[in-house]
Design an enzyme around this catalytic site. Structure first.
Site, PDB file in Angstrom:
ATOM      1  N   ASN A  10      65.257  56.219 -52.650  1.00 26.99           N
ATOM      2  CA  ASN A  10      65.591  55.808 -54.005  1.00 26.99           C
ATOM      3  C   ASN A  10      64.283  55.449 -54.703  1.00 26.99           C
ATOM      4  OD1 ASN A  10      66.498  54.620 -56.336  1.00 26.99           O
ATOM      5  ND2 ASN A  10      67.940  53.215 -55.333  1.00 26.99           N
ATOM      6  N   LYS A  17      62.596  52.692 -52.379  1.00 25.58           N
ATOM      7  CA  LYS A  17      63.456  52.075 -51.359  1.00 25.58           C
ATOM      8  C   LYS A  17      63.919  53.180 -50.420  1.00 25.58           C
ATOM      9  CE  LYS A  17      65.522  48.784 -54.500  1.00 25.58           C
ATOM     10  NZ  LYS A  17      66.669  48.715 -55.357  1.00 25.58           N
ATOM     11  N   ARG A  93      68.396  59.755 -54.325  1.00 25.95           N
ATOM     12  CA  ARG A  93      69.187  59.294 -55.462  1.00 25.95           C
ATOM     13  C   ARG A  93      68.529  59.842 -56.724  1.00 25.95           C
ATOM     14  NH1 ARG A  93      69.015  53.753 -58.626  1.00 25.95           N
ATOM     15  NH2 ARG A  93      70.888  54.045 -59.863  1.00 25.95           N
ATOM     16  N   HIS A 182      76.124  54.724 -61.812  1.00 25.62           N
ATOM     17  CA  HIS A 182      76.649  54.042 -60.608  1.00 25.62           C
ATOM     18  C   HIS A 182      77.696  54.918 -59.907  1.00 25.62           C
ATOM     19  CE1 HIS A 182      75.826  49.846 -62.574  1.00 25.62           C
ATOM     20  NE2 HIS A 182      74.804  50.195 -61.811  1.00 25.62           N
ATOM     21  N   HIS A 210      82.055  47.489 -60.808  1.00 26.59           N
ATOM     22  CA  HIS A 210      80.755  47.365 -60.139  1.00 26.59           C
ATOM     23  C   HIS A 210      79.951  46.351 -60.945  1.00 26.59           C
ATOM     24  CE1 HIS A 210      77.068  49.051 -58.044  1.00 26.59           C
ATOM     25  NE2 HIS A 210      76.553  48.364 -59.057  1.00 26.59           N
ATOM     26  N   LEU A 211      79.896  45.126 -60.436  1.00 26.12           N
ATOM     27  CA  LEU A 211      79.247  44.043 -61.176  1.00 26.12           C
ATOM     28  C   LEU A 211      78.006  43.586 -60.429  1.00 26.12           C
ATOM     29  CD1 LEU A 211      82.499  41.946 -61.919  1.00 26.12           C
ATOM     30  CD2 LEU A 211      81.541  43.838 -63.254  1.00 26.12           C
ATOM     31  N   ASN A 213      73.430  43.456 -61.215  1.00 28.23           N
ATOM     32  CA  ASN A 213      72.590  43.128 -62.367  1.00 28.23           C
ATOM     33  C   ASN A 213      72.910  44.132 -63.482  1.00 28.23           C
ATOM     34  OD1 ASN A 213      70.742  41.453 -63.607  1.00 28.23           O
ATOM     35  ND2 ASN A 213      69.039  42.833 -63.130  1.00 28.23           N
ATOM     36  N   ARG A 243      71.310  43.594 -70.056  1.00 33.14           N
ATOM     37  CA  ARG A 243      71.727  44.567 -71.079  1.00 33.14           C
ATOM     38  C   ARG A 243      72.938  44.053 -71.848  1.00 33.14           C
ATOM     39  NH1 ARG A 243      72.141  48.925 -66.766  1.00 33.14           N
ATOM     40  NH2 ARG A 243      69.975  49.314 -66.215  1.00 33.14           N
ATOM     41  N   MET A 285      74.031  35.180 -61.637  1.00 33.05           N
ATOM     42  CA  MET A 285      75.336  34.539 -61.777  1.00 33.05           C
ATOM     43  C   MET A 285      75.427  33.225 -60.999  1.00 33.05           C
ATOM     44  SD  MET A 285      78.078  34.671 -63.435  1.00 33.05           S
ATOM     45  CE  MET A 285      78.251  36.281 -64.199  1.00 33.05           C
ATOM     46  N   VAL A 333      77.559  40.525 -57.964  1.00 28.40           N
ATOM     47  CA  VAL A 333      78.461  39.558 -58.595  1.00 28.40           C
ATOM     48  C   VAL A 333      79.896  39.781 -58.107  1.00 28.40           C
ATOM     49  CG1 VAL A 333      79.412  38.742 -60.796  1.00 28.40           C
ATOM     50  CG2 VAL A 333      76.992  39.385 -60.644  1.00 28.40           C
ATOM     51  N   GLY A 334      80.335  41.024 -58.134  1.00 27.27           N
ATOM     52  CA  GLY A 334      81.713  41.348 -57.770  1.00 27.27           C
ATOM     53  C   GLY A 334      82.064  40.945 -56.347  1.00 27.27           C
ATOM     54  N   ASN A 336      80.428  38.581 -54.536  1.00 22.43           N
ATOM     55  CA  ASN A 336      80.107  37.196 -54.178  1.00 22.43           C
ATOM     56  C   ASN A 336      80.641  36.110 -55.101  1.00 22.43           C
ATOM     57  OD1 ASN A 336      78.315  37.679 -51.821  1.00 22.43           O
ATOM     58  ND2 ASN A 336      77.145  38.817 -53.348  1.00 22.43           N
ATOM     59  N   GLU A 386      75.729  52.276 -51.394  1.00 27.89           N
ATOM     60  CA  GLU A 386      75.278  53.503 -52.043  1.00 27.89           C
ATOM     61  C   GLU A 386      74.434  54.366 -51.097  1.00 27.89           C
ATOM     62  OE1 GLU A 386      74.461  50.826 -55.585  1.00 27.89           O
ATOM     63  OE2 GLU A 386      74.470  52.773 -56.550  1.00 27.89           O
TER      64      GLU A 386
HETATM   65  P1  AMP Z   1      73.042  43.794 -57.429  1.00 28.64           P
HETATM   66  O1  AMP Z   1      72.463  44.408 -58.673  1.00 28.64           O
HETATM   67  O2  AMP Z   1      74.308  44.439 -56.974  1.00 28.64           O
HETATM   68  O3  AMP Z   1      72.039  43.619 -56.330  1.00 28.64           O
HETATM   69  O4  AMP Z   1      73.487  42.306 -57.855  1.00 28.64           O
HETATM   70  C1  AMP Z   1      72.523  41.317 -58.136  1.00 28.64           C
HETATM   71  C2  AMP Z   1      73.195  40.153 -58.829  1.00 28.64           C
HETATM   72  O5  AMP Z   1      74.278  39.658 -58.013  1.00 28.64           O
HETATM   73  C3  AMP Z   1      72.303  38.939 -59.023  1.00 28.64           C
HETATM   74  O6  AMP Z   1      71.565  39.046 -60.210  1.00 28.64           O
HETATM   75  C4  AMP Z   1      73.307  37.800 -59.097  1.00 28.64           C
HETATM   76  O7  AMP Z   1      73.705  37.626 -60.432  1.00 28.64           O
HETATM   77  C5  AMP Z   1      74.489  38.298 -58.310  1.00 28.64           C
HETATM   78  N1  AMP Z   1      74.714  37.561 -57.056  1.00 28.64           N
HETATM   79  C6  AMP Z   1      74.149  37.783 -55.851  1.00 28.64           C
HETATM   80  N2  AMP Z   1      74.608  36.897 -54.942  1.00 28.64           N
HETATM   81  C7  AMP Z   1      75.485  36.095 -55.582  1.00 28.64           C
HETATM   82  C8  AMP Z   1      76.307  34.980 -55.194  1.00 28.64           C
HETATM   83  N3  AMP Z   1      76.309  34.528 -53.952  1.00 28.64           N
HETATM   84  N4  AMP Z   1      77.087  34.425 -56.143  1.00 28.64           N
HETATM   85  C9  AMP Z   1      77.101  34.882 -57.399  1.00 28.64           C
HETATM   86  N5  AMP Z   1      76.361  35.921 -57.824  1.00 28.64           N
HETATM   87  C10 AMP Z   1      75.564  36.522 -56.927  1.00 28.64           C
END
Ligand code: AMP
Length: 405
Positions: A10, A17, A93, A182, A210-211, A213, A243, A285, A333-334, A336, A386
């Site tokens: 990636n 990565k 990717r 995504h 898909h939540l 960043n 964004r 988050m 976010v989704g 966690n 992914e």
């Molecule tokens: P990603 O782009 O899928 O790696 O998601 C990164 C984002 O996930 C971070 O910016 C956080 O906002 C969120 N995140 C990661 N861990 C947690 C957690 N334990 N609780 C809430 N949000 C989290």
């Protein structure tokens, strides 16, 4: 010896990565990251997952070619190098496949030329992806390289969802339409959700959220995407870390006319200084929830705007699908943030949507159901993967092409 390994790459604008997987059992052999490529303080972090050993090196890595050479050397130290006969292919990717790539493609000169032609649609990402492919190709010219596109899963969207309501000839001239991103995540998560329900993907309608960043929603009917929230670029749709997601396009005209803002300034504003960070100064988050719990009004408003938008998309995709079997939350976010899942479905009991407080708050590694038993719509947490999806698609294609020869 059968070649069963796939190296997934990636390539970002200043990072690379990678993961090496063995497709016999989808296990990870090694993973790592080269950061700050082109700077004097580049860093390579390499983990051999079979032993748990992690090695870090810092120092200038001038470009992606040098980065991949360094990665190949690290892999080689454990007998996992690019020259290994067990390596079946490299899966790359690629962010933008436009309308041309509806599936992954084995890279040849024509595929490279087409990815190049799509650069104006993804000026930051596709050039970096191309560099990764070209470098890997130069290191092992005989090895199949496979491009897996972020947009491909969304090419099944009907024209009614993919087109913007703007003048058709202008849209066609500039290839302006909704492509979505995504895609590997939405494909993987929608399939895993069907598995969780004990059903075939063809028999299941899913809303995938898909939540991370970056954030996007998709409506998946019987395994095929019928709508998604990102558009020509990843800027459209949900409120994201940095964004804005949806805004009235006239905001941009207003900023130009009244604020004298240039195209680049507006681009930076909407992509890097908006969303959660623009609303409250934080895009993580965890930090936002901590502030909300302390009574911080600005963080509360940012959270509420985030949830309001999410709810609107859930409602919209419910209507698009007509019947929803499951809603799957995924990414940082989704997976966690229990508070986000709870708030997103709060008040939607009439639609058959609810979370069970205990199940939603419980932590777990794999895919799990968080809605109450017997709920009409299953609400699930389905961790995305992914890299595995890219490796799976790559291996399937290479295996298929071997069968033909
Ligand atoms: P990603 O782009 O899928 O790696 O998601 C990164 C984002 O996930 C971070 O910016 C956080 O906002 C969120 N995140 C990661 N861990 C947690 C957690 N334990 N609780 C809430 N949000 C989290």
């Amino acid at each position: 010896m059968t070649a069963t390994r796939v190296l997934v790459l990636n390539s970002g604008s200043s990072s690379l990565k990678y993961q090496l997987l063995d497709m016999r059992d989808s296990s990870r052999l090694a993973t790592g990251l080269v950061e700050r490529i082109g700077e004097r303080t580049s860093r390579l972090k390499h983990t051999v997952l079979t032993t748990g050993e992690t090695r870090e090196t810092t120092g200038p890595v001038t470009d992606h070619a040098a980065a991949l050479k360094a990665v190949a050397e690290e892999l080689g130290r454990d007998g996992l190098g690019l020259d290994s006969p067990e390596l079946a292919a490299v899966g790359h990717r690629v962010v933008h496949g436009g309308s041309s790539f509806t599936e992954p493609a084995i890279v040849d000169d024509a595929v490279l030329a087409e990815i190049e032609r799509l650069v104006p649609l993804a000026p930051l990402h596709n050039p970096a992806n191309l560099t990764g492919i070209r470098t890997a190709r130069s290191l092992r010219p005989d090895l199949p390289q496979v491009a897996v596109f972020d947009t491909a899963f969304h090419t099944t969207m009907p024209e009614s969802a993919a087109r913007y309501a703007i003048d058709v000839s202008t849209a066609d001239e500039y290839r302006i339409r909704r492509y979505g991103f995504h895609g590997t995540s939405h494909a993987y998560v929608s399939r895993e959700t069907a598995k969780l329900l004990g059903k075939a993907p063809e028999d299941v309608n899913v809303i995938v959220l898909h939540l991370g960043n970056g954030a996007s929603a998709s409506a998946v009917r019987g395994g095929r995407c019928v709508d998604t929230s990102m558009g020509l670029t990843p800027l459209e749709g949900l409120v994201m870390g940095t964004r804005s997601g949806d805004v009235d396009p006239a905001v941009i005209l207003h900023l130009a006319r009244v604020g004298g803002m240039s195209t680049d300034e507006t681009d930076t504003l909407l992509n890097k200084k908006s969303g959660l960070i623009g609303l409250c100064g934080d895009n993580d988050m965890r930090e936002i929830r901590r502030r909300v719990d302390e009574g911080d009004e600005q963080a509360r408003l940012a959270f509420d705007i985030y949830i309001h938008r999410l709810k609107k998309y859930i409602g919209a995709y419910y209507a698009v699908l007509g019947r929803v079997d499951a809603i799957a939350f995924t990414a940082g976010v989704g997976e966690n943030a229990a508070a986000v899942r709870e708030a997103a479905v709060a008040g939607l009991e009439e639609l058959g949507l609810a979370v069970d407080a205990g199940l939603n708050a419980a932590r777990g590694d794999g895919a799990r159901i968080v809605s109450p038993e017997g709920a009409r719509v299953t609400v699930a947490v389905v961790p995305t993967d992914e890299e595995l999806e890219i490796a799976t698609q790559t291996y399937a294609l290479v295996g298929a092409s071997h069968d033909l020869t």
